[in-house]
Design an enzyme around this catalytic site. Structure first.
Site, short mmCIF file in Angstrom:
data_model
loop_
_atom_site.label_atom_id
_atom_site.label_comp_id
_atom_site.label_asym_id
_atom_site.label_seq_id
_atom_site.Cartn_x
_atom_site.Cartn_y
_atom_site.Cartn_z
N HIS A 52 -1.17 29.87 -66.88
CA HIS A 52 -0.23 30.42 -68.64
C HIS A 52 -0.64 31.90 -68.40
O HIS A 52 -0.47 32.38 -69.49
CB HIS A 52 -1.37 29.38 -69.94
CG HIS A 52 -1.47 28.22 -69.78
ND1 HIS A 52 -0.21 27.15 -69.92
CD2 HIS A 52 -2.01 27.53 -69.51
CE1 HIS A 52 -0.33 25.76 -69.76
NE2 HIS A 52 -1.46 25.82 -69.47
N SER A 100 0.42 22.47 -66.64
CA SER A 100 -0.24 22.05 -68.31
C SER A 100 1.21 23.12 -68.77
O SER A 100 1.97 23.36 -68.43
CB SER A 100 -1.39 23.07 -68.19
OG SER A 100 -1.82 23.22 -69.21
N GLU A 125 6.71 27.17 -71.37
CA GLU A 125 6.20 27.03 -69.87
C GLU A 125 6.07 26.42 -69.58
O GLU A 125 5.16 25.14 -69.93
CB GLU A 125 5.46 28.46 -69.62
CG GLU A 125 4.75 29.09 -70.29
CD GLU A 125 3.22 27.88 -69.81
OE1 GLU A 125 3.25 28.18 -68.92
OE2 GLU A 125 2.50 28.60 -70.28
#
Length: 156
Positions: A52, A100, A125
Site C-alpha cells: 500500500h 490486499s 489500488e
C-alpha cells in the site's frame, strides 16, 4: 547482459478479494461490491503497489473484474529498478503471495458481534503484501522469473 534482451515486466494474477469470506477484522466483501467502481475505471489500468505504499508503484493491473468467486486481477510488475526486481524475485520464488485491496467504503452493513458486510466499494489500488487481511487473497499465477532476476552463477 544486453538491456534489450532484459524483460520489461513479470506477469502475475490472482484473487485480490474473495466474496463473503471474513477477513481478520471480520469484514466480508459482498458480490457486486466493486461493480460501480470498475465501471468508473472504464478499463483503465489500476495501480499495483507493494504494501500500500503510494509513493512508488511497482506496476499495473491490466485486467480487473468480478467473477463468481471474487475480484480477479492480472497485471505486470515493471522490472528495471532494484526495488521492483527484488519484489518480482520474491513473488516468482513464492516468498510473497498475498494481495490486499485499497478502497473507500461507500455502503456497508454492520454485523453482530463483529465486522461489516461491504456492499459497495471504491477500489483505489491492489497491493502485493506478505500477510493479507483476507487469507484467501492470493496470487495464483506468476510468470517464470526472468533470467536477469535470477542469482547468477559465478564462473571460475
Amino acid at each position: 547482459m544486453n538491456d534489450l534482451k532484459r524483460p520489461a515486466s513479470v506477469g502475475i494474477s490472482g484473487y485480490a478479494s474473495v466474496f463473503a469470506k471474513p477477513d481478520l477484522s471480520g469484514d466480508r466483501v459482498m458480490r457486486g461490491a466493486f461493480a460501480a467502481s470498475l465501471l468508473t475505471l472504464g478499463g483503465r489500468p489500476l495501480p499495483m503497489l507493494f504494501g500500500h505504499e503510494t509513493v512508488e508503484p511497482i506496476g499495473i493491473w491490466d485486467r480487473v473484474f468480478e467473477d463468481g468467486k471474487g475480484l480477479f486481477v492480472s497485471g505486470r510488475i515493471f522490472t528495471g529498478t532494484a526495488r521492483a526486481d527484488r519484489i518480482a524475485r520474491l513473488v516468482t520464488q513464492g516468498a510473497l503471495s498475498g494481495l490486499s485491496i485499497g478502497y473507500r467504503v461507500r455502503r456497508n452493513r454492520a454485523r453482530v458481534p463483529t465486522g461489516r458486510d461491504l456492499i459497495e466499494l471504491d477500489l483505489w489500488e491492489v497491493s502485493i503484501v506478505a500477510f493479507p487481511m483476507l487469507r484467501d487473497a492470493r496470487l495464483t499465477v506468476t510468470q517464470s522469473p526472468p533470467t536477469a532476476l535470477l542469482p547468477q552463477k559465478e564462473t571460475v
